[in-house]
Design an enzyme around this catalytic site. Sequence first.
Site, PDB file in Angstrom:
ATOM      1  N   ASP A 149      -7.582 -16.177 -46.149  1.00 29.62           N
ATOM      2  CA  ASP A 149      -7.315 -16.775 -47.456  1.00 29.62           C
ATOM      3  C   ASP A 149      -7.905 -18.179 -47.542  1.00 29.62           C
ATOM      4  OD1 ASP A 149      -5.595 -18.322 -45.932  1.00 29.62           O
ATOM      5  OD2 ASP A 149      -3.756 -17.485 -46.760  1.00 29.62           O
TER       6      ASP A 149
ATOM      7  N   GLU B  22      -7.058 -23.140 -39.532  1.00 34.22           N
ATOM      8  CA  GLU B  22      -7.820 -22.041 -40.131  1.00 34.22           C
ATOM      9  C   GLU B  22      -9.058 -21.747 -39.288  1.00 34.22           C
ATOM     10  OE1 GLU B  22      -6.907 -20.157 -42.495  1.00 34.22           O
ATOM     11  OE2 GLU B  22      -5.765 -21.245 -44.019  1.00 34.22           O
TER      12      GLU B  22
ATOM     13  N   HIS C 268      -0.188 -15.288 -49.825  1.00 36.64           N
ATOM     14  CA  HIS C 268       1.153 -15.129 -50.403  1.00 36.64           C
ATOM     15  C   HIS C 268       1.141 -14.224 -51.629  1.00 36.64           C
ATOM     16  CE1 HIS C 268       2.483 -18.339 -47.714  1.00 36.64           C
ATOM     17  NE2 HIS C 268       1.434 -19.028 -48.117  1.00 36.64           N
TER      18      HIS C 268
ATOM     19  N   ASP D  59       0.077 -15.005 -41.602  1.00 40.56           N
ATOM     20  CA  ASP D  59       0.759 -16.203 -42.093  1.00 40.56           C
ATOM     21  C   ASP D  59       2.085 -16.391 -41.370  1.00 40.56           C
ATOM     22  OD1 ASP D  59       1.134 -18.365 -44.298  1.00 40.56           O
ATOM     23  OD2 ASP D  59       2.946 -17.135 -44.447  1.00 40.56           O
TER      24      ASP D  59
ATOM     25  N   ASP E 223      -5.342 -16.553 -40.089  1.00 44.40           N
ATOM     26  CA  ASP E 223      -4.743 -17.576 -40.949  1.00 44.40           C
ATOM     27  C   ASP E 223      -4.385 -18.792 -40.110  1.00 44.40           C
ATOM     28  OD1 ASP E 223      -3.863 -18.655 -43.344  1.00 44.40           O
ATOM     29  OD2 ASP E 223      -1.856 -17.811 -43.193  1.00 44.40           O
ATOM     30  N   GLY E 224      -4.217 -19.916 -40.785  1.00 48.71           N
ATOM     31  CA  GLY E 224      -3.787 -21.144 -40.123  1.00 48.71           C
ATOM     32  C   GLY E 224      -2.792 -21.870 -40.997  1.00 48.71           C
TER      33      GLY E 224
END
Length: 250
Positions: free
Chosen positions: A73, A50, A130, A140, A11-12
């Site tokens: 995501d 990302e 989320h 995250d 994730d980023g």
Amino acid sequence: MTTHPIVVFTDGASKRNPGPGGWGVVIVTPDGHVTELGGGATLTTNNKMELTGAIRALAHVRGLEGPLAVYTDSTYVIQGIESWVHNWKRRGWKTATGGDVLNRELWEELADLVDARPRRSIAWHYVRGHSGIPGNERVDEIADAFAVTGRHTLYDGPLAGYGVPILDIPEDTSVPARSKPAGGAGGSGRSKGPAYSYLSVVDGRPMRHTTWADCEQRVKGRSGARFKKATSDVDQAAILRSWGFDPGAV
């Protein structure tokens, strides 16, 4: 070669986009070892973080054989590496409209890492951010911590001692159809018709995007974010006015 894949979550995150950002990675090898990676930058964007997360993950497992399952995501990363990058290469790293590809250096680095592995040995999976998926929530958390404080405690040890149920993964990990309407807190989804632009508002700042992927990366997980597709210059101006902004603000 083992049939059990190396599992990767990545994730980023970026605050204010551009602004301080971070990336996070969790890697689980078939022998039951967990490695967390993370880092950050003082001035960056969501998309760069990302991509950096995906790059650092693939670089870390470069010497490991076997299939790789990557969970993110970011539709920007998945669609880019599975589809867009091939056309960019054919055009000499130009977009369909003749412009320069944004983040070209990162895309080239990611593509090289992908090409270095056996063909079809990497499976890219989409997980909704989320939404309570343990692996996604953990990366995250790592990315956000590096974006805010520049540091975070990272785990490196056996899966049995890892406090995150990292292998609890949803069955459906397909990328959502881009034609489906999207909603957002305080905003509305994309309207019908071809896109002229995508508009977003985060922290009271409007921004114009040429692709839905860029817009999505800016608004995802941001409280109070607004976003909408414009089908023409007139439509774009009308949307901005309805949000209380001068059309010349973007």
